[in-house]
Design a protein around this motif. Structure first.
Motif, PDB file in Angstrom:
ATOM      1  N   ILE A   1       0.844  -1.200   0.000  1.00 50.34           N
ATOM      2  CA  ILE A   1       0.000   0.000   0.000  1.00 50.34           C
ATOM      3  C   ILE A   1       0.874   1.242   0.000  1.00 50.34           C
ATOM      4  O   ILE A   1       0.623   2.208  -0.732  1.00 50.34           O
ATOM      5  CB  ILE A   1      -0.927   0.014   1.231  1.00 50.34           C
ATOM      6  CG1 ILE A   1      -1.828  -1.218   1.250  1.00 50.34           C
ATOM      7  CG2 ILE A   1      -1.776   1.293   1.254  1.00 50.34           C
ATOM      8  CD1 ILE A   1      -2.658  -1.349   2.525  1.00 50.34           C
ATOM      9  N   LEU A   2       1.930   1.215   0.812  1.00 47.16           N
ATOM     10  CA  LEU A   2       2.829   2.356   0.896  1.00 47.16           C
ATOM     11  C   LEU A   2       3.555   2.599  -0.424  1.00 47.16           C
ATOM     12  O   LEU A   2       3.636   3.742  -0.903  1.00 47.16           O
ATOM     13  CB  LEU A   2       3.842   2.132   2.032  1.00 47.16           C
ATOM     14  CG  LEU A   2       4.909   3.208   2.231  1.00 47.16           C
ATOM     15  CD1 LEU A   2       4.296   4.593   2.360  1.00 47.16           C
ATOM     16  CD2 LEU A   2       5.761   2.870   3.452  1.00 47.16           C
ATOM     17  N   LEU A   3       4.064   1.544  -1.037  1.00 46.81           N
ATOM     18  CA  LEU A   3       4.758   1.702  -2.317  1.00 46.81           C
ATOM     19  C   LEU A   3       3.817   2.238  -3.399  1.00 46.81           C
ATOM     20  O   LEU A   3       4.195   3.124  -4.185  1.00 46.81           O
ATOM     21  CB  LEU A   3       5.353   0.362  -2.756  1.00 46.81           C
ATOM     22  CG  LEU A   3       6.679  -0.030  -2.094  1.00 46.81           C
ATOM     23  CD1 LEU A   3       6.994  -1.496  -2.348  1.00 46.81           C
ATOM     24  CD2 LEU A   3       7.811   0.851  -2.602  1.00 46.81           C
ATOM     25  N   SER A   4       2.591   1.731  -3.431  1.00 46.10           N
ATOM     26  CA  SER A   4       1.626   2.207  -4.418  1.00 46.10           C
ATOM     27  C   SER A   4       1.261   3.669  -4.168  1.00 46.10           C
ATOM     28  O   SER A   4       1.045   4.433  -5.115  1.00 46.10           O
ATOM     29  CB  SER A   4       0.362   1.337  -4.378  1.00 46.10           C
ATOM     30  OG  SER A   4       0.663   0.004  -4.750  1.00 46.10           O
ATOM     31  N   ALA A   5       1.210   4.067  -2.897  1.00 46.22           N
ATOM     32  CA  ALA A   5       0.925   5.469  -2.571  1.00 46.22           C
ATOM     33  C   ALA A   5       2.068   6.371  -3.013  1.00 46.22           C
ATOM     34  O   ALA A   5       1.852   7.472  -3.538  1.00 46.22           O
ATOM     35  CB  ALA A   5       0.688   5.616  -1.071  1.00 46.22           C
ATOM     36  N   LEU A   6       3.289   5.906  -2.849  1.00 44.33           N
ATOM     37  CA  LEU A   6       4.458   6.717  -3.221  1.00 44.33           C
ATOM     38  C   LEU A   6       4.546   6.937  -4.727  1.00 44.33           C
ATOM     39  O   LEU A   6       5.177   7.898  -5.180  1.00 44.33           O
ATOM     40  CB  LEU A   6       5.737   6.062  -2.687  1.00 44.33           C
ATOM     41  CG  LEU A   6       5.923   6.165  -1.173  1.00 44.33           C
ATOM     42  CD1 LEU A   6       7.122   5.343  -0.726  1.00 44.33           C
ATOM     43  CD2 LEU A   6       6.098   7.626  -0.747  1.00 44.33           C
TER      44      LEU A   6
ATOM     45  N   GLU B   1      -7.983   2.219   3.174  1.00 44.87           N
ATOM     46  CA  GLU B   1      -6.834   1.502   2.620  1.00 44.87           C
ATOM     47  C   GLU B   1      -6.398   2.021   1.253  1.00 44.87           C
ATOM     48  O   GLU B   1      -5.448   1.518   0.671  1.00 44.87           O
ATOM     49  CB  GLU B   1      -7.177   0.006   2.515  1.00 44.87           C
ATOM     50  CG  GLU B   1      -5.977  -0.892   2.237  1.00 44.87           C
ATOM     51  CD  GLU B   1      -6.338  -2.366   2.193  1.00 44.87           C
ATOM     52  OE1 GLU B   1      -5.949  -3.034   1.231  1.00 44.87           O
ATOM     53  OE2 GLU B   1      -7.010  -2.819   3.133  1.00 44.87           O
ATOM     54  N   SER B   2      -7.029   3.048   0.729  1.00 41.83           N
ATOM     55  CA  SER B   2      -6.719   3.496  -0.620  1.00 41.83           C
ATOM     56  C   SER B   2      -5.321   4.099  -0.714  1.00 41.83           C
ATOM     57  O   SER B   2      -4.836   4.743   0.219  1.00 41.83           O
ATOM     58  CB  SER B   2      -7.749   4.528  -1.089  1.00 41.83           C
ATOM     59  OG  SER B   2      -7.552   5.768  -0.448  1.00 41.83           O
ATOM     60  N   ASN B   3      -4.694   3.862  -1.863  1.00 44.04           N
ATOM     61  CA  ASN B   3      -3.367   4.427  -2.094  1.00 44.04           C
ATOM     62  C   ASN B   3      -3.415   5.948  -2.063  1.00 44.04           C
ATOM     63  O   ASN B   3      -2.503   6.608  -1.546  1.00 44.04           O
ATOM     64  CB  ASN B   3      -2.829   3.964  -3.453  1.00 44.04           C
ATOM     65  CG  ASN B   3      -2.826   2.461  -3.596  1.00 44.04           C
ATOM     66  OD1 ASN B   3      -2.800   1.736  -2.609  1.00 44.04           O
ATOM     67  ND2 ASN B   3      -2.858   1.986  -4.827  1.00 44.04           N
ATOM     68  N   SER B   4      -4.473   6.513  -2.612  1.00 42.23           N
ATOM     69  CA  SER B   4      -4.577   7.969  -2.700  1.00 42.23           C
ATOM     70  C   SER B   4      -4.709   8.610  -1.319  1.00 42.23           C
ATOM     71  O   SER B   4      -4.197   9.707  -1.089  1.00 42.23           O
ATOM     72  CB  SER B   4      -5.769   8.362  -3.577  1.00 42.23           C
ATOM     73  OG  SER B   4      -6.971   7.817  -3.074  1.00 42.23           O
ATOM     74  N   ALA B   5      -5.383   7.936  -0.388  1.00 39.05           N
ATOM     75  CA  ALA B   5      -5.532   8.479   0.966  1.00 39.05           C
ATOM     76  C   ALA B   5      -4.183   8.539   1.671  1.00 39.05           C
ATOM     77  O   ALA B   5      -3.857   9.531   2.338  1.00 39.05           O
ATOM     78  CB  ALA B   5      -6.521   7.637   1.763  1.00 39.05           C
ATOM     79  N   LEU B   6      -3.398   7.491   1.522  1.00 32.10           N
ATOM     80  CA  LEU B   6      -2.077   7.491   2.138  1.00 32.10           C
ATOM     81  C   LEU B   6      -1.168   8.502   1.450  1.00 32.10           C
ATOM     82  O   LEU B   6      -0.387   9.204   2.116  1.00 32.10           O
ATOM     83  CB  LEU B   6      -1.465   6.086   2.065  1.00 32.10           C
ATOM     84  CG  LEU B   6      -0.101   5.897   2.741  1.00 32.10           C
ATOM     85  CD1 LEU B   6      -0.136   6.367   4.189  1.00 32.10           C
ATOM     86  CD2 LEU B   6       0.328   4.434   2.666  1.00 32.10           C
ATOM     87  N   ALA B   7      -1.268   8.612   0.134  1.00 32.49           N
ATOM     88  CA  ALA B   7      -0.468   9.599  -0.597  1.00 32.49           C
ATOM     89  C   ALA B   7      -0.820  11.013  -0.137  1.00 32.49           C
ATOM     90  O   ALA B   7       0.059  11.867   0.025  1.00 32.49           O
ATOM     91  CB  ALA B   7      -0.712   9.459  -2.100  1.00 32.49           C
ATOM     92  N   ALA B   8      -2.106  11.268   0.080  1.00 30.72           N
ATOM     93  CA  ALA B   8      -2.537  12.589   0.542  1.00 30.72           C
ATOM     94  C   ALA B   8      -1.954  12.904   1.914  1.00 30.72           C
ATOM     95  O   ALA B   8      -1.569  14.051   2.186  1.00 30.72           O
ATOM     96  CB  ALA B   8      -4.065  12.643   0.585  1.00 30.72           C
ATOM     97  N   ALA B   9      -1.871  11.900   2.777  1.00 27.25           N
ATOM     98  CA  ALA B   9      -1.295  12.100   4.106  1.00 27.25           C
ATOM     99  C   ALA B   9       0.190  12.444   4.014  1.00 27.25           C
ATOM    100  O   ALA B   9       0.692  13.323   4.734  1.00 27.25           O
ATOM    101  CB  ALA B   9      -1.500  10.846   4.952  1.00 27.25           C
ATOM    102  N   ILE B  10       0.907  11.768   3.120  1.00 26.16           N
ATOM    103  CA  ILE B  10       2.334  12.050   2.933  1.00 26.16           C
ATOM    104  C   ILE B  10       2.524  13.462   2.368  1.00 26.16           C
ATOM    105  O   ILE B  10       3.394  14.214   2.811  1.00 26.16           O
ATOM    106  CB  ILE B  10       2.977  10.991   2.021  1.00 26.16           C
ATOM    107  CG1 ILE B  10       2.915   9.610   2.691  1.00 26.16           C
ATOM    108  CG2 ILE B  10       4.427  11.363   1.703  1.00 26.16           C
ATOM    109  CD1 ILE B  10       3.316   8.473   1.787  1.00 26.16           C
ATOM    110  N   LYS B  11       1.704  13.829   1.389  1.00 23.50           N
ATOM    111  CA  LYS B  11       1.780  15.177   0.823  1.00 23.50           C
ATOM    112  C   LYS B  11       1.499  16.230   1.889  1.00 23.50           C
ATOM    113  O   LYS B  11       2.119  17.303   1.908  1.00 23.50           O
ATOM    114  CB  LYS B  11       0.784  15.316  -0.328  1.00 23.50           C
ATOM    115  CG  LYS B  11       1.154  14.507  -1.571  1.00 23.50           C
ATOM    116  CD  LYS B  11       0.057  14.612  -2.634  1.00 23.50           C
ATOM    117  CE  LYS B  11       0.385  13.757  -3.850  1.00 23.50           C
ATOM    118  NZ  LYS B  11      -0.711  13.795  -4.871  1.00 23.50           N
ATOM    119  N   HIS B  12       0.574  15.934   2.789  1.00 26.97           N
ATOM    120  CA  HIS B  12       0.250  16.854   3.879  1.00 26.97           C
ATOM    121  C   HIS B  12       1.476  17.102   4.752  1.00 26.97           C
ATOM    122  O   HIS B  12       1.763  18.250   5.133  1.00 26.97           O
ATOM    123  CB  HIS B  12      -0.893  16.285   4.716  1.00 26.97           C
ATOM    124  CG  HIS B  12      -1.189  17.066   5.959  1.00 26.97           C
ATOM    125  ND1 HIS B  12      -1.749  18.325   5.932  1.00 26.97           N
ATOM    126  CD2 HIS B  12      -0.982  16.771   7.271  1.00 26.97           C
ATOM    127  CE1 HIS B  12      -1.881  18.775   7.165  1.00 26.97           C
ATOM    128  NE2 HIS B  12      -1.426  17.850   7.995  1.00 26.97           N
TER     129      HIS B  12
END
Length: 208
Positions: A36-41, A149-160
């Motif tokens: 999930i983390l790799l897909s978010a990155l 669990e969505s990749n985009s939700a985790l990506a948004a958190a990292i961008k934040h």
């Protein structure tokens, strides 16, 4: 707590050139969610370096191979992933002090010890809303909770986190350390256990 909080934590500014250093700690099995983390990155445009700490398990060797293939597909001058395998507590502590953000992308947890260790180290933390994560992070007001669990939700958190300035990230790190010190010290945990035993003893005595 003293072990994890020892040493200097350097909070560095993001300048668009230096790689964002991301740390995740957990065995390489599907429940820990490294995929999930790799897909978010893949959705992050900022330069990043992901450090994955965790042993490859014999019963999940195919999953570990899939992670390495996914990491290889993402590899570029601005994206890199390091698989470090098992590391000693001393080595993990050093990695935490050197990271910009700690991410717990797990699909399932109880009380995640790695998250508590990262908080004690003063890391800015991102974690999925599993197990005790919400209780841990909301109480300390020091991290970002990902609710699905969505990749985009985790990506948004990292961008934040990337958008947060240095002073705010430093404040979050201090809040994390304070939260761990107040809730998870040896003295506090001993008192909580003693309280449980006393209540059980009282119930048992009442039944006689």
């Amino acid at each position: 707590i003293d072990f994890w909080s020892s040493g200097k934590l350097e909070v560095r500014p993001f300048d668009g050139v230096r790689h964002l250093k991301i740390l995740s700690v957990g065995n390489l099995n599907p429940l820990k969610g490294a995929d999930i983390l790799l897909s978010a990155l893949e959705l992050i445009g900022y330069p990043w370096e992901l450090v994955l700490v965790g042993a490859e398990l014999e019963n999940h060797s195919s999953y570990a191979q899939d992670l390495r293939r996914l990491a290889a597909q993402l590899e570029s001058p601005t994206r890199r992933t390091r698989f470090l395998g098992w590391q000693s507590p001393e080595q993990v502590r050093t990695l935490m002090k050197d990271s910009d953000v700690f991410v717990l992308p797990s699909r399932s947890e109880a009380c995640p010890l790695a998250l508590l260790e990262a908080m004690a180290s003063g890391c800015v933390c991102i974690a999925r809303d599993v197990g005790d994560v919400r209780d841990i992070l909301e109480e300390s007001r020091c991290g970002v909770i990902v609710t699905n669990e969505s990749n985009s939700a985790l990506a948004a958190a990292i961008k934040h986190v990337i958008e947060i300035d240095t002073a705010e990230r430093q404040r979050m790190g201090k809040l994390a350390q304070q939260g761990i010190a107040s809730r998870y010290s040896l003295q506090t945990q001993a008192e909580k256990h003693l309280d449980i035993y006393m209540k059980l003893a009282s119930i048992s005595e009442g039944k006689k």
